[in-house]
Motif scaffolding. Sequence first.
Motif, mmCIF file in Angstrom:
data_model
loop_
_atom_site.group_PDB
_atom_site.id
_atom_site.type_symbol
_atom_site.label_atom_id
_atom_site.label_comp_id
_atom_site.label_asym_id
_atom_site.label_seq_id
_atom_site.Cartn_x
_atom_site.Cartn_y
_atom_site.Cartn_z
ATOM 1 N N MET A 1 52.665 24.960 28.540
ATOM 2 C CA MET A 1 52.658 24.627 27.118
ATOM 3 C C MET A 1 52.570 23.126 26.901
ATOM 4 N N SER A 2 51.604 22.722 26.064
ATOM 5 C CA SER A 2 51.548 21.356 25.558
ATOM 6 C C SER A 2 52.065 21.378 24.128
ATOM 7 N N GLU A 3 51.954 20.272 23.422
ATOM 8 C CA GLU A 3 52.405 20.253 22.036
ATOM 9 C C GLU A 3 51.513 21.094 21.140
ATOM 10 N N GLU A 4 50.263 21.347 21.577
ATOM 11 C CA GLU A 4 49.314 22.058 20.716
ATOM 12 C C GLU A 4 48.891 23.420 21.241
ATOM 13 N N THR A 5 48.989 23.657 22.546
ATOM 14 C CA THR A 5 48.316 24.812 23.142
ATOM 15 C C THR A 5 49.204 25.492 24.162
ATOM 16 N N LEU A 6 49.035 26.812 24.285
ATOM 17 C CA LEU A 6 49.732 27.604 25.297
ATOM 18 C C LEU A 6 48.698 28.275 26.186
ATOM 19 N N TRP A 7 48.860 28.118 27.492
ATOM 20 C CA TRP A 7 47.974 28.748 28.467
ATOM 21 C C TRP A 7 48.775 29.686 29.349
ATOM 22 N N TRP A 8 48.096 30.689 29.915
ATOM 23 C CA TRP A 8 48.622 31.432 31.056
ATOM 24 C C TRP A 8 48.114 30.755 32.317
ATOM 25 N N GLY A 9 48.987 30.507 33.264
ATOM 26 C CA GLY A 9 48.568 30.056 34.588
ATOM 27 C C GLY A 9 48.385 31.260 35.490
ATOM 28 N N GLY A 10 47.331 31.262 36.310
ATOM 29 C CA GLY A 10 47.053 32.418 37.133
ATOM 30 C C GLY A 10 48.024 32.647 38.270
ATOM 31 N N CYS A 11 48.873 31.657 38.566
ATOM 32 C CA CYS A 11 49.845 31.743 39.653
ATOM 33 C C CYS A 11 50.638 30.437 39.631
ATOM 34 N N ALA A 12 51.553 30.273 40.573
ATOM 35 C CA ALA A 12 52.311 29.016 40.647
ATOM 36 C C ALA A 12 51.379 27.827 40.857
ATOM 37 N N TRP A 13 50.450 27.976 41.746
ATOM 38 C CA TRP A 13 49.463 26.942 42.065
ATOM 39 C C TRP A 13 48.693 26.539 40.816
ATOM 40 N N PRO B 1 48.258 20.967 34.069
ATOM 41 C CA PRO B 1 48.521 19.620 33.532
ATOM 42 C C PRO B 1 47.692 18.532 34.205
ATOM 43 N N HIS B 2 47.423 18.671 35.503
ATOM 44 C CA HIS B 2 46.605 17.686 36.213
ATOM 45 C C HIS B 2 45.154 17.762 35.750
ATOM 46 N N LEU B 3 44.634 18.974 35.628
ATOM 47 C CA LEU B 3 43.235 19.143 35.256
ATOM 48 C C LEU B 3 42.971 18.636 33.836
ATOM 49 N N LEU B 4 43.881 18.927 32.917
ATOM 50 C CA LEU B 4 43.654 18.578 31.517
ATOM 51 C C LEU B 4 44.037 17.141 31.185
ATOM 52 N N GLN B 5 44.876 16.532 32.016
ATOM 53 C CA GLN B 5 45.210 15.103 31.873
ATOM 54 C C GLN B 5 45.693 14.759 30.455
ATOM 55 N N ARG B 6 46.606 15.582 29.949
ATOM 56 C CA ARG B 6 47.172 15.329 28.628
ATOM 57 C C ARG B 6 48.644 14.940 28.703
ATOM 58 N N GLY B 7 49.097 14.509 29.870
ATOM 59 C CA GLY B 7 50.502 14.175 30.025
ATOM 60 C C GLY B 7 51.294 15.381 30.490
ATOM 61 N N PRO B 8 52.608 15.225 30.664
ATOM 62 C CA PRO B 8 53.438 16.326 31.152
ATOM 63 C C PRO B 8 53.377 17.548 30.235
ATOM 64 N N MET B 9 53.432 18.720 30.860
ATOM 65 C CA MET B 9 53.452 19.987 30.135
ATOM 66 C C MET B 9 54.597 20.840 30.660
ATOM 67 N N LEU B 10 55.067 21.741 29.814
ATOM 68 C CA LEU B 10 56.181 22.602 30.183
ATOM 69 C C LEU B 10 55.659 23.841 30.900
ATOM 70 N N VAL B 11 56.003 23.983 32.173
ATOM 71 C CA VAL B 11 55.641 25.150 32.972
ATOM 72 C C VAL B 11 56.879 26.026 33.113
ATOM 73 N N ALA B 12 56.746 27.300 32.782
ATOM 74 C CA ALA B 12 57.897 28.200 32.803
ATOM 75 C C ALA B 12 57.566 29.492 33.533
ATOM 76 N N THR B 13 58.576 30.062 34.180
ATOM 77 C CA THR B 13 58.430 31.331 34.889
ATOM 78 C C THR B 13 59.819 31.920 35.105
ATOM 79 N N THR B 14 59.886 33.047 35.790
ATOM 80 C CA THR B 14 61.158 33.625 36.210
ATOM 81 C C THR B 14 61.104 33.931 37.697
ATOM 82 N N CYS B 15 62.260 33.911 38.333
ATOM 83 C CA CYS B 15 62.345 34.254 39.757
ATOM 84 C C CYS B 15 62.082 35.748 39.923
#
Length: 231
Positions: free
Chosen positions: A78-90, A96-110
Amino acid sequence: MTLTDADVDRVRWALYRGFADTGTELPPDELAARAGVAPGDLDAALTILEQQRHVVRRDGATVLAHPFAGRNFAFSVMSEETLWWGGCAWDAFAIPHLLQRGPMLVATTCPACGTTHAWNVGPDGPPAGDQVAHFLVPMRSVWDDVVEACRNQRVFCSTDCVSTWLQRHRLPMGSTFSLATLWRLASHWYDGRLAPSYTRRDPQEAGAYFAEVGLTGEFWTGSGTGNTTEP
């Protein structure tokens, strides 16, 4: 119309750009218009892209356009404007690296105990945390069933949680490594993927990249290295 390589690459770029900008797959008519191809040629172009392993599609929809996902793979970004699904931990750490918009919140559960985890992931350094990543499927076998492989690239509370989960599901040990290593793996893997033209790494280049970030051994190379291709 006969599709050219340039036509197919424009579809690839428009598809990825749509995920990057909106977090979801563009509607077919909009995707075709952005790519400059006839709507009737879009399916053929997407089929070629799937054969080239640029996308993974199920039931007419894009499930994976690494690092983006079209459905929940247990990671949100999640950025301030957009929410994405990540295909995996990787992939989640890579967005965030690919989009180069600064830090983003990555969330998951164990997967083992259900504990919620969240990190601010950005380019300046790995997030703090004692959690560990565990990848179940060796790189040489990822494309045997890429959806299943991605579904099993997860982050756990600890190596104890990894062991508990593997025993519960009667699964073999894969590769376990730190958040810092996960961050390094993700940081440059997808460099250039949002450019109008993109060339995937060959198996030797992929192996060299893994070694550079500290991931070596049979799991990351192995006798099947010749069949390893970039996600």
